[in-house]
Design an enzyme around this catalytic site. Structure first.
Site: not given
Lengths: 147, 147
Positions: A57, A85
């Site tokens: 990401e 996360c």
């Protein structure tokens, strides 16, 4: 598979995850879509880049911002094979990502259990598309690792 | 000012923050110290790099890992002029940073209010060194911005 559907984009993220798998990286893949066009693709490269921050990401967000010439990604959608996360969710906050679609949930390090308020209040979250396939890829990876 | 004290290292981080200020970036600076040697210095470059993830801490962590050839920074200390956000705290988790010293608290986006459990359980946190100076630099920045 039709073009320009959520399934199509998540499948592109899954292809990235599979490349990570082949390269002995934890198999997470991500794509960022802006106005129905993929503007960034990335997979987890923490080993290759020797950088604990090189999650799929993060790399995709940096790449998308670079492509658009804007640090804000309000009109973009992130498709990622594993729940982000808190680091990546935090990055989505700062870039004001329009939408996050994630496949498998991450019960240990996923942002939703640790800090749900991390994402930007305007960011829409969609969960579960291709979750089984994404989870299976992760499970296979850790089986391979233990061998 | 003596060498190799926490004050010395935080002052080095402050110098980085001042460079950010001069370059019209939100003035946050960071250094990473390993065995009493500074191995990375960075300041916030979100504007210059057009990248919402380019916080001082993220750049410093990536740089330190690169220098050490290890994605784990267990023996390292991060000195940063502002309390890390959850993205940066999450990055410290993944890199297993040994210690984090931050100067000013960030009541709006600091990790401690949003997700205290984000940092690694082994990471020691020390707060408040040069906090007034760091806060003043931030206040001056936003005053300048409003002009």
């Amino acid at each position: 598979m039709d073009l320009l559907t959520d399934e199509f984009f998540m499948n592109e993220a899954m292809k990235m995850a599979k490349i990570a798998f082949e390269e002995d990286e934890i198999p997470v893949g991500a794509v960022i879509v802006c106005r129905n066009r993929i503007i960034a693709k990335a997979y987890n490269q923490t080993e290759k880049l020797t950088d604990a921050t090189a999650h799929a990401e993060m790399l995709a967000i940096t790449s998308a911002a670079n492509t658009l010439g804007s640090k804000y990604l309000n009109e973009c959608k992130l498709y990622v094979t594993l729940e982000p996360c808190v680091m990546c969710a935090g990055a989505s906050y700062w870039s004001q990502l329009g939408e996050i679609h994630y496949a498998a949930s991450d019960p240990t390090r996923g942002f939703s259990r640790l800090a749900e308020r991390v994402v930007h209040p305007k960011t829409k979250i969609k969960v579960g598309l291709m979750a089984d396939e994404a989870k299976m890829l992760m499970d296979d990876f850790f089986k391979k690792l233990r061998k």
